[in-house]
Design a protein around this motif. Structure first.
Motif, PDB file in Angstrom:
ATOM      1  N   ASP A  49      40.469  64.238  19.069  1.00 16.02           N
ATOM      2  CA  ASP A  49      40.603  65.365  19.995  1.00 16.02           C
ATOM      3  C   ASP A  49      40.160  66.670  19.334  1.00 16.02           C
ATOM      4  OD1 ASP A  49      41.384  66.372  22.567  1.00 16.02           O
ATOM      5  OD2 ASP A  49      43.146  67.241  21.599  1.00 16.02           O
ATOM      6  N   LEU A  86      36.073  53.357  19.080  1.00 12.84           N
ATOM      7  CA  LEU A  86      36.835  53.402  20.326  1.00 12.84           C
ATOM      8  C   LEU A  86      36.534  52.220  21.233  1.00 12.84           C
ATOM      9  CD1 LEU A  86      36.526  57.198  21.226  1.00 12.84           C
ATOM     10  CD2 LEU A  86      38.478  56.015  20.218  1.00 12.84           C
ATOM     11  N   LEU A 137      38.396  59.165  25.805  1.00 21.79           N
ATOM     12  CA  LEU A 137      39.640  59.921  25.609  1.00 21.79           C
ATOM     13  C   LEU A 137      40.339  60.193  26.940  1.00 21.79           C
ATOM     14  CD1 LEU A 137      38.670  62.496  22.840  1.00 21.79           C
ATOM     15  CD2 LEU A 137      39.796  60.287  22.598  1.00 21.79           C
ATOM     16  N   PRO A 151      44.396  58.509  26.815  1.00 21.45           N
ATOM     17  CA  PRO A 151      44.794  59.736  26.116  1.00 21.45           C
ATOM     18  C   PRO A 151      45.445  59.507  24.754  1.00 21.45           C
ATOM     19  CG  PRO A 151      45.440  59.840  28.419  1.00 21.45           C
ATOM     20  CD  PRO A 151      44.953  58.443  28.163  1.00 21.45           C
ATOM     21  N   LEU A 205      44.362  57.823  22.387  1.00 24.01           N
ATOM     22  CA  LEU A 205      43.320  57.791  21.363  1.00 24.01           C
ATOM     23  C   LEU A 205      43.018  59.177  20.799  1.00 24.01           C
ATOM     24  CD1 LEU A 205      40.811  55.294  23.009  1.00 24.01           C
ATOM     25  CD2 LEU A 205      42.390  54.864  21.112  1.00 24.01           C
ATOM     26  N   ARG A 206      43.452  60.218  21.476  1.00 27.98           N
ATOM     27  CA  ARG A 206      43.181  61.589  21.016  1.00 27.98           C
ATOM     28  C   ARG A 206      43.809  61.871  19.661  1.00 27.98           C
ATOM     29  NH1 ARG A 206      43.794  65.126  26.569  1.00 27.98           N
ATOM     30  NH2 ARG A 206      42.191  63.947  27.686  1.00 27.98           N
TER      31      ARG A 206
END
Length: 126
Positions: A22, A51, A75, A79, A81-82
């Motif tokens: 992020d 990812l 992302l 979310p 994964l941020r």
């Protein structure tokens, strides 16, 4: 008469392995030039591969802009994964990211060095 000095800087900035995905996307989004920077291609490709490891390599985007969009899309979809650190996803690609790549010079003058100052000539009109 007026004289001016033009300066150009190609400093990309610090990309740290401790950044989250992020933070990387926010840093790229803070300046539109970064989303077109070829030096970030290896890092973004490694992040995208981390990812979506099951994605077909033939479908992996090639341009930095498309890579940024693909990472941002992942992302949005997940979310959580941020908060993943770049070192956990990109590995050795982080060392490649800060190296700036100059524009193609085919058929053009050689590029001026980074942060070079170009003095404009004075026009003496009488």
């Amino acid at each position: 008469m007026f004289t001016s000095d033009a300066t150009a800087s190609v400093t990309i900035g610090p990309v740290s392995p401790d950044w989250t995905i992020d933070q990387l996307v926010e840093w790229i989004g803070a300046d539109d030039v970064r989303s077109h920077d070829e030096a970030l291609r290896a890092l973004l490709t490694a992040v995208l591969a981390g990812l979506a490891p099951d994605a077909a390599s033939a479908l992996t985007p090639r341009s930095p802009v498309a890579l940024v969009r693909a990472v941002a899309s992942h992302l949005r979809a997940a979310p959580a994964l941020r908060d993943v650190r770049l070192r956990d996803v990109a590995g050795d690609a982080i060392a490649v990211a800060p190296r700036p790549v100059g524009p193609a010079t085919t058929g053009r003058r050689a590029p001026t060095p980074a942060a070079a100052s170009v003095r404009r000539p004075r026009l003496r009109l009488t």
